[in-house]
Design an enzyme around this catalytic site. Structure first.
Site, mmCIF file in Angstrom:
data_model
loop_
_atom_site.group_PDB
_atom_site.id
_atom_site.type_symbol
_atom_site.label_atom_id
_atom_site.label_comp_id
_atom_site.label_asym_id
_atom_site.label_seq_id
_atom_site.Cartn_x
_atom_site.Cartn_y
_atom_site.Cartn_z
ATOM 1 N N PRO A 197 0.823 -1.217 0.000
ATOM 2 C CA PRO A 197 0.000 0.000 0.000
ATOM 3 C C PRO A 197 0.857 1.268 0.000
ATOM 4 O O PRO A 197 1.908 1.317 0.653
ATOM 5 C CB PRO A 197 -0.789 -0.102 1.313
ATOM 6 C CG PRO A 197 0.057 -0.941 2.214
ATOM 7 C CD PRO A 197 0.901 -1.827 1.344
ATOM 8 N N GLY A 198 0.433 2.265 -0.730
ATOM 9 C CA GLY A 198 1.131 3.551 -0.756
ATOM 10 C C GLY A 198 0.203 4.664 -0.292
ATOM 11 O O GLY A 198 0.199 5.076 0.868
ATOM 12 N N CYS B 280 3.323 29.208 -15.307
ATOM 13 C CA CYS B 280 2.852 29.661 -16.613
ATOM 14 C C CYS B 280 2.337 28.502 -17.456
ATOM 15 O O CYS B 280 2.959 28.076 -18.431
ATOM 16 C CB CYS B 280 3.976 30.409 -17.334
ATOM 17 S SG CYS B 280 4.556 31.761 -16.331
HETATM 18 C C1 LIG Z 1 2.317 2.515 -7.000
HETATM 19 C C2 LIG Z 1 2.361 1.081 -6.649
HETATM 20 C C3 LIG Z 1 1.813 0.629 -5.447
HETATM 21 C C4 LIG Z 1 1.081 1.533 -4.490
HETATM 22 O O1 LIG Z 1 -0.116 2.008 -5.021
HETATM 23 P P1 LIG Z 1 -1.085 2.899 -4.091
HETATM 24 O O2 LIG Z 1 -2.250 3.178 -4.959
HETATM 25 O O3 LIG Z 1 -0.332 4.120 -3.735
HETATM 26 O O4 LIG Z 1 -1.423 2.066 -2.907
HETATM 27 C C5 LIG Z 1 1.977 -0.705 -5.131
HETATM 28 N N1 LIG Z 1 2.614 -1.559 -5.958
HETATM 29 C C6 LIG Z 1 3.129 -1.163 -7.134
HETATM 30 C C7 LIG Z 1 3.827 -2.143 -7.985
HETATM 31 C C8 LIG Z 1 3.028 0.168 -7.515
HETATM 32 O O5 LIG Z 1 3.532 0.547 -8.680
#
Ligand SMILES: *Cc1c(COP(=O)(O)O)cnc(C)c1O
Length: 427
Positions: free
Chosen positions: A285-286, A353
């Site tokens: 998760p990110g 711009c």
């Molecule tokens: C960007 C990415 C994530 C995280 O995605 P989120 O939407 O930020 O949770 C996880 N795995 C891979 C391979 C990614 O490219």
């Protein structure tokens, strides 16, 4: 006075008419450190992480924070100290994890275009797994590993071909997509990986998109991935772990993604029902760990009334808040100290711009030049995507932990930006 709603920001609230994170009035931070300024809540990050940890209680699971969402060292440190691994997509991100004190063995390396040099450095650091995205990459990784006398641990990213129903630029698990190995070629690709002397097959991986607010695409992807696990293992290739990627959405504007623990209760029920509940699980998760833990503070510079549109010109721009320009994304924009006067409808725009440099359209605001605003849900895919376009320095960042506010990044100066540039010697 009515104060605006703050969707999904549990540690951000108005106290005595002033917007605060924990006990910190944000206006004081803006005055002290200048604007634009990112402010993050450590408690909000740990709460978001805790929802996943609750979901996985009693399971053999590793949470790998997808650090491209926000790769500032102070943020990585929070997750490293909480026991997270990291999902990286470049050699630069590897360096950041190591600099923040992260454990190399808990790193997984994703991305369609890893270079030989990035592979070599990751092998030397001893990372946990490479998520390989093509057959060509398997061959190169095997060569690089052999040249270092190693066998690279690999998982193959499969493309389950499910539609996460999100913005096309952040949907990654569909057929016409550059990511992953096609569903139909999975077995062949695993057989090739198993035959290559420099590789050791350890898992399977998928990631279907980002800002997903519905459970169904996850359940569908899980079914497809488990079908593939059965096929690959029937061919005599054991898979030690299953990685379900990231992608869970956050509440930007009344979005209603499932809570991480609720989502995983459903997914784990399916895993159990299909007999895979005891496997090692990984997730990446990110956005859902950091997105609603951050705000970007900005000052109103000018109000510019017009025949068709009124513009509210602020000192933040697409440099630090690129999501509206890139994906027409929505961020809430709220005053730090709401005024009790009538609102006017503005397009909130930055100084860059470009007509694409807008942060919010048709927003009702009661503001005057000099007022401070907070752009909400700015913890993910903002600072990590920030640019220097128009020779604007990237903002400072502050991490709030209870009554402590720590600068985790200083504001970038023009000198910083020009440091690696050289004038041509003319004589
Ligand atoms: C960007 C990415 C994530 C995280 O995605 P989120 O939407 O930020 O949770 C996880 N795995 C891979 C391979 C990614 O490219």
């Amino acid at each position: 006075m009515t104060t605006p709603m703050l969707p999904g920001h549990p540690h951000t609230a108005y106290r005595g008419g002033e917007l605060c994170i924990a006990t910190q009035p944000l206006a004081a931070l803006a005055r002290q450190h200048g604007t634009p300024l990112f402010v993050y809540s450590k408690a909000a990050m740990l709460d978001a992480l805790a929802a996943y940890q609750r979901g996985f209680a009693g399971r053999n699971a590793q949470i790998c924070y997808a650090m491209k969402a926000n790769s500032s060292l102070g943020v990585l440190q929070v997750f490293a100290e909480a026991g997270c691994g990291f999902d990286i997509v470049s050699g630069g991100e590897l360096d950041r994890v190591l600099a923040a004190g992260g454990d190399a063995r808990k790193i997984i390396f994703s991305g369609v275009g890893k270079t030989r040099s990035e592979m070599g450095r990751a092998l030397q650091a001893g990372i946990g797994c490479f998520n390989v995205e093509s057959e060509a990459e398997l061959e190169v990784l095997s060569e690089v590993a052999l040249s270092l006398g190693q066998r690279a641990p690999v998982s193959i990213r499969v493309n389950p071909n499910v539609d996460p129903k999100t913005h096309p630029y952040i949907s990654t698990g569909l057929k016409g997509n550059k990511f992953g190995v096609a569903h139909e070629r999975t077995l062949q690709t695993y057989q090739r990986a198993a035959a290559l002397p420099g590789l050791k097959v350890v898992g399977i991986d998928c990631h279907i998109g980002s800002q997903i607010t519905d459970t169904t695409p996850y359940l569908d992807a899980m079914d497809r991935v488990l079908d593939l696990v059965a096929t690959v293992e029937a061919a005599g290739i054991p898979l030690h772990h299953i990685d379900f990627g990231g992608g869970l959405g956050i509440d930007y504007n009344g979005d209603t993604p499932p809570a991480a623990d609720a989502l995983w209760a459903q997914l784990l029920a399916k895993l159990d029902a299909r007999g895979y509940g005891q496997r090692q699980l990984m997730i990446e998760p990110g956005r859902s760990l950091v997105g609603n833990a951050g705000v970007c503070l900005t000052e109103v510079l000018y109000l510019k009334p017009g025949e068709q549109k009124n513009f509210c010109i602020i000192d933040a721009a697409m440099n630090e808040l690129p999501r509206p320009a890139m994906y027409e994304a929505f961020h809430q924009i709220v005053p730090l100290a709401p005024r009790d006067t009538a609102t006017t409808v503005y397009d909130v725009v930055g100084p860059v711009c470009e007509s694409g440099d807008w942060l919010g359209r048709d927003r009702a605001l009661a503001v005057q030049p000099g007022d401070l605003l907070a752009v909400l849900s700015a913890g993910a895919y903002c600072m990590s995507m920030a640019s220097n376009y128009n020779t604007r320095g990237r903002p400072a960042e502050v991490l709030v932990d209870g009554d402590q506010a720590t600068v985790i990044r200083e504001r970038e100066t023009a000198q910083d930006q020009m440091r690696h540039e050289r004038l041509v010697n003319t004589r």
